[in-house]
Design a protein around this motif. Structure first.
Motif, PDB file in Angstrom:
ATOM      1  N   ARG A  54       0.817  -1.154  -0.102  1.00 53.74           N
ATOM      2  CA  ARG A  54      -0.065  -0.031   0.098  1.00 53.74           C
ATOM      3  C   ARG A  54       0.959   1.204  -0.059  1.00 53.74           C
ATOM      4  O   ARG A  54       0.220   2.178   0.003  1.00 53.74           O
ATOM      5  CB  ARG A  54      -0.904  -0.042   1.226  1.00 53.74           C
ATOM      6  CG  ARG A  54      -2.255  -1.035   0.978  1.00 53.74           C
ATOM      7  CD  ARG A  54      -3.101  -0.610   2.068  1.00 53.74           C
ATOM      8  NE  ARG A  54      -4.303  -1.186   1.937  1.00 53.74           N
ATOM      9  CZ  ARG A  54      -4.672  -2.589   2.242  1.00 53.74           C
ATOM     10  NH1 ARG A  54      -3.586  -3.339   2.892  1.00 53.74           N
ATOM     11  NH2 ARG A  54      -5.756  -3.035   2.130  1.00 53.74           N
ATOM     12  N   ALA A  55       2.200   1.294  -0.290  1.00 50.99           N
ATOM     13  CA  ALA A  55       3.066   2.291  -0.194  1.00 50.99           C
ATOM     14  C   ALA A  55       2.500   3.225  -1.400  1.00 50.99           C
ATOM     15  O   ALA A  55       2.318   2.742  -2.473  1.00 50.99           O
ATOM     16  CB  ALA A  55       4.342   1.931  -0.462  1.00 50.99           C
ATOM     17  N   CYS A  56       2.553   4.538  -1.259  1.00 48.62           N
ATOM     18  CA  CYS A  56       2.172   5.427  -2.346  1.00 48.62           C
ATOM     19  C   CYS A  56       2.784   6.681  -2.148  1.00 48.62           C
ATOM     20  O   CYS A  56       3.421   7.131  -1.402  1.00 48.62           O
ATOM     21  CB  CYS A  56       0.566   5.470  -2.328  1.00 48.62           C
ATOM     22  SG  CYS A  56      -0.093   6.606  -0.932  1.00 48.62           S
ATOM     23  N   PHE A  57       2.744   7.516  -3.449  1.00 51.59           N
ATOM     24  CA  PHE A  57       3.405   8.529  -3.596  1.00 51.59           C
ATOM     25  C   PHE A  57       2.197   9.705  -3.897  1.00 51.59           C
ATOM     26  O   PHE A  57       1.517   9.621  -4.509  1.00 51.59           O
ATOM     27  CB  PHE A  57       4.468   8.385  -4.575  1.00 51.59           C
ATOM     28  CG  PHE A  57       5.301   9.669  -4.648  1.00 51.59           C
ATOM     29  CD1 PHE A  57       5.847  10.480  -3.914  1.00 51.59           C
ATOM     30  CD2 PHE A  57       5.665  10.321  -6.112  1.00 51.59           C
ATOM     31  CE1 PHE A  57       6.437  11.669  -4.044  1.00 51.59           C
ATOM     32  CE2 PHE A  57       6.502  11.175  -6.524  1.00 51.59           C
ATOM     33  CZ  PHE A  57       6.931  12.288  -5.196  1.00 51.59           C
ATOM     34  N   THR A  58       2.572  10.905  -3.254  1.00 51.63           N
ATOM     35  CA  THR A  58       1.527  12.017  -3.434  1.00 51.63           C
ATOM     36  C   THR A  58       1.393  12.426  -5.052  1.00 51.63           C
ATOM     37  O   THR A  58       0.743  12.988  -5.312  1.00 51.63           O
ATOM     38  CB  THR A  58       1.858  13.311  -2.736  1.00 51.63           C
ATOM     39  OG1 THR A  58       2.932  13.536  -2.692  1.00 51.63           O
ATOM     40  CG2 THR A  58       1.587  12.645  -1.166  1.00 51.63           C
ATOM     41  N   PRO A  61      -0.614   9.030 -10.202  1.00 50.72           N
ATOM     42  CA  PRO A  61      -1.751   9.236 -10.840  1.00 50.72           C
ATOM     43  C   PRO A  61      -3.169   9.411 -10.090  1.00 50.72           C
ATOM     44  O   PRO A  61      -4.039  10.450  -9.941  1.00 50.72           O
ATOM     45  CB  PRO A  61      -1.832   8.455 -11.944  1.00 50.72           C
ATOM     46  CG  PRO A  61      -0.373   8.097 -11.946  1.00 50.72           C
ATOM     47  CD  PRO A  61       0.015   7.950 -10.886  1.00 50.72           C
ATOM     48  N   GLY A  62      -3.218   8.323  -9.387  1.00 54.74           N
ATOM     49  CA  GLY A  62      -4.533   8.163  -8.513  1.00 54.74           C
ATOM     50  C   GLY A  62      -4.578   9.443  -7.379  1.00 54.74           C
ATOM     51  O   GLY A  62      -5.671   9.738  -7.118  1.00 54.74           O
ATOM     52  N   PHE A  63      -3.537   9.465  -6.882  1.00 52.59           N
ATOM     53  CA  PHE A  63      -3.428  10.520  -5.554  1.00 52.59           C
ATOM     54  C   PHE A  63      -3.518  11.881  -6.311  1.00 52.59           C
ATOM     55  O   PHE A  63      -4.406  12.880  -5.909  1.00 52.59           O
ATOM     56  CB  PHE A  63      -2.003  10.366  -4.947  1.00 52.59           C
ATOM     57  CG  PHE A  63      -2.171  10.829  -3.411  1.00 52.59           C
ATOM     58  CD1 PHE A  63      -2.219  10.307  -2.516  1.00 52.59           C
ATOM     59  CD2 PHE A  63      -2.420  12.447  -3.329  1.00 52.59           C
ATOM     60  CE1 PHE A  63      -2.221  10.606  -1.232  1.00 52.59           C
ATOM     61  CE2 PHE A  63      -2.289  12.911  -2.166  1.00 52.59           C
ATOM     62  CZ  PHE A  63      -2.333  11.877  -0.839  1.00 52.59           C
ATOM     63  N   SER A  64      -3.142  12.234  -7.149  1.00 52.13           N
ATOM     64  CA  SER A  64      -3.272  13.366  -8.053  1.00 52.13           C
ATOM     65  C   SER A  64      -4.653  13.745  -8.436  1.00 52.13           C
ATOM     66  O   SER A  64      -5.154  14.953  -8.494  1.00 52.13           O
ATOM     67  CB  SER A  64      -2.230  13.525  -9.418  1.00 52.13           C
ATOM     68  OG  SER A  64      -0.866  13.476  -9.200  1.00 52.13           O
ATOM     69  N   ARG A  65      -5.505  12.718  -8.816  1.00 51.95           N
ATOM     70  CA  ARG A  65      -6.804  13.056  -9.184  1.00 51.95           C
ATOM     71  C   ARG A  65      -7.357  13.459  -7.872  1.00 51.95           C
ATOM     72  O   ARG A  65      -8.357  14.324  -8.000  1.00 51.95           O
ATOM     73  CB  ARG A  65      -7.487  11.559 -10.085  1.00 51.95           C
ATOM     74  CG  ARG A  65      -7.034  11.184 -11.283  1.00 51.95           C
ATOM     75  CD  ARG A  65      -7.845  10.266 -11.695  1.00 51.95           C
ATOM     76  NE  ARG A  65      -7.729   8.800 -11.268  1.00 51.95           N
ATOM     77  CZ  ARG A  65      -6.607   8.210 -11.513  1.00 51.95           C
ATOM     78  NH1 ARG A  65      -5.978   8.521 -12.647  1.00 51.95           N
ATOM     79  NH2 ARG A  65      -6.378   6.999 -11.106  1.00 51.95           N
ATOM     80  N   ALA A 405      -7.428   9.804   0.527  1.00 54.36           N
ATOM     81  CA  ALA A 405      -6.954   9.814  -0.681  1.00 54.36           C
ATOM     82  C   ALA A 405      -5.834   8.537  -1.057  1.00 54.36           C
ATOM     83  O   ALA A 405      -6.245   7.856  -2.026  1.00 54.36           O
ATOM     84  CB  ALA A 405      -5.983  10.967  -1.137  1.00 54.36           C
ATOM     85  N   MET A 406      -5.225   7.936  -0.007  1.00 50.05           N
ATOM     86  CA  MET A 406      -4.388   6.752  -0.455  1.00 50.05           C
ATOM     87  C   MET A 406      -5.154   5.722  -0.230  1.00 50.05           C
ATOM     88  O   MET A 406      -4.634   4.596  -0.654  1.00 50.05           O
ATOM     89  CB  MET A 406      -3.317   6.636   0.903  1.00 50.05           C
ATOM     90  CG  MET A 406      -3.795   6.516   2.304  1.00 50.05           C
ATOM     91  SD  MET A 406      -3.835   4.962   2.891  1.00 50.05           S
ATOM     92  CE  MET A 406      -2.318   4.345   2.461  1.00 50.05           C
TER      93      MET A 406
END
Length: 891
Positions: A54-58, A61-65, A405-406
């Protein structure tokens, strides 16, 4: 982004503006792909148990949306608006920054500071006074300022309406000496009559307070310092293009030349500094995007007051309320290239004649924005030209959306429904406003729910001197260097490989030479984890030193040695270890150590619930080292190492003690597992061949954490209480032996005590004997009748060395022949010197006027006991000194 800019300037000699936006972003992504995983790598090596899937970066693309969706929704609800306002501007970054990214540096007077872009240091902490001539007469009005370079943007002079010094000049005008502009003299109650001359220069475009003045008095606003920190054309040819702090000296000299300079003096002040670049903040007037915060902030305050949101430590709740109750609107525009580009578009209408007025729309895409603009202005979509705002959003805007958002918001994903709201947020106390407040406000507004129920704020980790870790100081410690060890040479190479300028490099390398003259020794992951968790995380900042980590490494070695002994005991046993619930301690020492383990588990449960990890680590360390190793193993070694041909009763005790030892070690390893996952796993696996019952799980981390309810049958509070006396007897006995210089001899010892104490010492007689390292123990109880107890009927021999346990218990150590009398006299004299002030302090407290009326009875009783013990020990010392001096005379 700042790191990348410094790297490009160092390696290629280019600034951000030397690239196109797309070229620069490619460089940033390149750096992110190379260096972005470094923190993840450190966390993995530290043994962090995280769901890496579940690691994510701001910037994903999904987070940017989600960021775009949040901006559009907040604009639609009127919470985001565009306006001209005063912002904190960093000339080094050429961007606005948030209020909470401004550090305040307190100056007591003249101070030379390094400023980005200046080769020489710049002086701050002085106040300059100069005069504005009055128009049409010979008078003048003197004003004081710490920023003379901004006087080119002055548009008025303000005085307090009640200030008697300026009553005659109300409504008159001053003449600007460099621009010939007329400056009206206005009155306003916000002017501080005690500061400076009591007359204030008004520069609305470069001061927050002056901007408010300009709004009340309809004053113009002249920008005389540009975004790059250079003076603008409004200043005239002699200053245009000059750096702002170079212009400061030029303006001062010009005022002196015109004989308008009146004074220059030391001035204590607070200097605003950009936390990202170290630049001096320049207040600038700009059109930006702002977020209305008052209503959202009030909801965040109310959530804490109603108990819906708990902030730990609780004293931060007051800080939370004070800050959010005085919050200003949040400027979210950043003039950077790395980040989420603001989804707002400037509208140009085909037939519009007013090119000055700004028209803006926003949308999830350019097509949506175009449709919105067509509806808003009543024109056809094809008659509209859109230009997206080149600014990006403040990074804390996107970070504030992280809890939901994540998980896939705005879509109602399975993860969002299952995991939102979160239970707890754990983060640094320095992020309470940067991040925590933003998450609470945005989460409540956009989801209708608080993003979490609890906030746990941990302290900041500083170096051993208490300094904040900073690359410019060279005191940033890479956890991997502590785990694996690193030489001083390699530490110095890392500084050279960084982005520091040569001056900062020299400072950093010198700091490293002082702190790590031989580099950093290899400490291991578990020692580092245990050391970090051993500090109080809810309070003052943590001052971490490598020596503390090394101490924890020694504890790891102690654990290895303990397990090695345990395996030796279990390997020689012919009887299987009993199950925990079936193991019954037989001897007094078995019962004591089992009860100590129960109490340790109970303390861990309580401290984990209170998030006091330092109390957990302290309890576990104390049990393993002081209870299990120093006391229990020393006492039961003779029993555990007996051979098979011993008598049946001793054999039964050996089996029971072996089972007790196995479970004490096994349960302790499970308790320590969250802090030392690697070492405990290794040691626990070595115990598994002796595990009773079913096969063990694959890993210790899959085992349930020990609970006190599992050990309820091992709770013997009377043994724990009684053993406190035993430990004090052992301490005093060892102290007496040390005073006599008897390191190898085993003297005989008499304990003169009350009947209850005698019973306790008899109960734990073997422990007293073994741990005090004495040849024999005689318990003499003057108060007991004949035959009441199995105690000695012979009092201590004359000439014994006496030690006081408490006012009812004394130890007498039989003095051996050959003892150094002179050394003993010196030690007793030194002890007497320490006790006399202590007795005097106690007597002083007891003789105070309100002692009997204000001090509780329980405390007075404790003081009485303490005084009696000190007086008795002093009497014993006097008696011993007299005896020793007689012995010395006889010899």
């Amino acid at each position: 982004m700042t790191v990348v800019e410094r790297m490009l300037l160092r390696d290629k000699g280019k600034r951000r503006q030397d690239f196109t936006r797309e070229e620069f972003l490619q460089e940033v992504w390149k750096w992110k792909n190379e260096k972005g995983g470094e923190i993840y790598h450190q966390l993995r090596r530290l043994g962090a148990s995280l769901d890496w899937s579940r690691a994510c970066f701001t910037m994903d693309p999904g987070f940017s949306r989600a960021v775009t969706e949040a901006f559009v929704r907040l604009c639609d609800s009127g919470l985001i608006y565009r306006s001209e306002g005063m912002v904190n501007w960093s000339c080094a970054l050429e961007s606005a920054i948030s209020d909470i990214e401004v550090d305040s540096k307190e100056l007591s007077g003249p101070t030379m500071l390094s400023v980005p872009g200046y080769e020489q240091q710049v002086e701050f902490g002085t106040m300059l006074t100069f005069a504005y001539p009055l128009e049409g007469c010979n008078g003048e009005v003197a004003v004081s300022t710490t920023r003379p370079e901004t006087m080119l943007g002055d548009v008025a002079v303000a005085v307090h309406p009640d200030d008697p010094r300026y009553q005659a000049v109300h409504g008159k005008q001053c003449l600007h000496p460099f621009t010939n502009r007329l400056l009206p003299i206005i009155t306003d109650t916000m002017v501080d009559m005690e500061l400076g001359t009591g007359a204030v220069k008004v520069t609305p475009a470069h001061d927050h307070s002056d901007f408010l003045l300009s709004q009340r008095h309809s004053l113009p606003r002249l920008t005389v310092i540009g975004e790059d920190g250079m003076m603008t054309p409004l200043c005239g040819h002699w200053l245009e293009g000059v750096k702002r702090f170079d212009a400061r000296q030029l303006v001062t000299d010009a005022l002196a030349e015109r004989k308008l300079l009146r004074d220059k003096k030391d001035h204590a002040m607070t200097l605003p500094i950009c936390s990202r670049s170290g630049d001096i903040i320049e207040p600038l007037l700009k059109k930006q995007w702002f977020v209305h915060c008052q209503e959202m902030a009030q909801k965040a305050v109310q959530a804490v007051e109603d108990g819906q949101l708990e902030i730990i430590p609780h004293y931060y709740s007051k800080t939370w309320k004070n800050w959010l109750s005085n919050i200003s609107d949040w400027c979210i525009s950043r003039q950077l290239w790395w980040g989420h580009q603001i989804p707002a578009y400037r509208v140009e209408l085909a037939n519009s004649t007013d090119k000055q007025e700004e028209h803006w729309v926003w949308g999830r895409s350019e097509d949506e924005a175009r449709q919105r603009a067509a509806v808003k202005y009543g024109v056809k979509p094809e008659d509209i030209s859109l230009t997206q705002d080149s600014d990006v959003l403040d990074t804390w805007f996107s970070s504030g959306l992280f809890p939901f958002a994540m998980l896939g918001w705005p879509q109602q994903t399975t993860d969002l429904q299952r995991f939102y709201p979160n239970n707890i947020l754990e983060t640094g106390s320095d992020l309470i406003f940067f991040w925590v407040a933003r998450m609470v406000m945005l989460g409540t507004e956009l989801t209708g729910q608080l993003p979490f129920k609890q906030v746990l704020l941990h302290s900041l980790v500083r170096d051993k001197h208490g300094r904040k870790m900073s690359k410019s100081l060279g005191n940033v410690i890479d956890p991997l260097d502590v785990i694996h060890g690193v030489s001083l040479e390699r530490l110095q190479e890392k500084v050279k490989e960084g982005n520091l300028d040569p001056r900062e490099q020299m400072v950093a390398m010198e700091a490293q030479r002082k702190d790590f003259p031989k580099g950093i020794p290899q400490c291991g992951t578990d020692a580092l984890r245990f050391a970090l968790c051993s500090h109080k995380m809810q309070g003052e900042d943590i001052s971490l030193s490598i020596s503390q980590v090394l101490s924890c490494r020694h504890f790891c070695n102690k654990m290895w040695q303990t397990l090695r002994f345990t395996l030796g005991v279990l390997g020689d046993s012919t009887t299987a270890v009993g199950a925990l619930e079936e193991t019954t301690p037989l001897s007094s020492m078995d019962r004591w150590v089992c009860s100590r383990l129960y109490s340790t588990v109970a303390q861990c449960e309580h401290s984990f619930e209170a998030y006091e990890l330092h109390t957990v680590t302290s309890a576990l360390y104390s049990f393993w080292v002081h209870s299990l190793c120093d006391v229990y193993l020393e006492c039961v070694k003779p029993v555990l190492v007996q051979q098979d041909d011993t008598e049946h009763s001793s054999r039964g005790r050996q089996v029971a003690s072996s089972s007790v030892l196995y479970h004490c070690v096994s349960v302790s390893l499970a308790l320590l597992s969250p802090f030392m996952p690697f070492l405990t796993e290794e040691l626990w696996q070595r115990l598994q061949p002796f595990r009773p019952g079913a096969a063990a799980p694959m890993s210790l981390c899959l085992q349930p954490y020990p609970r006190s309810s599992q050990l309820a049958h091992w709770h013997f509070p009377e043994e724990e209480r009684d053993f406190l006396l035993v430990q004090e007897v052992i301490r005093v006995a060892r102290s007496l032996r040390a005073q006599c210089g008897m390191t190898k001899e085993k003297p005989a010892m008499w304990a003169v005590c009350s009947p209850s104490q005698a019973q306790t010492l008899l109960h734990f007689g073997s422990a007293v004997w073994t741990l005090s390292r004495i040849s024999s123990l005689h318990i003499y109880c003057p108060q007991a009748g004949e035959g009441v107890l199995s105690v000695s009927s012979t009092p201590p021999p004359e000439g014994s060395l006496v030690g006081v346990v408490d006012h009812t218990c004394q130890l007498h150590l039989h003095v051996q022949n050959g003892m150094r009398v002179d050394k003993q006299i010196a030690q007793l004299t030194q002890r007497r010197v320490k006790l006399l002030p202590k007795l005097e302090e106690i007597l002083c407290r007891m003789q105070s006027p309100h002692y009997m009326s204000k001090v509780p009875a329980q405390v007075r009783q404790q003081m009485d006991s303490k005084m009696s013990a000190v007086q008795q020990e002093l009497k014993n010392i006097e008696d011993q000194l007299k005896l020793l001096q007689e012995t010395q005379t006889t010899e």
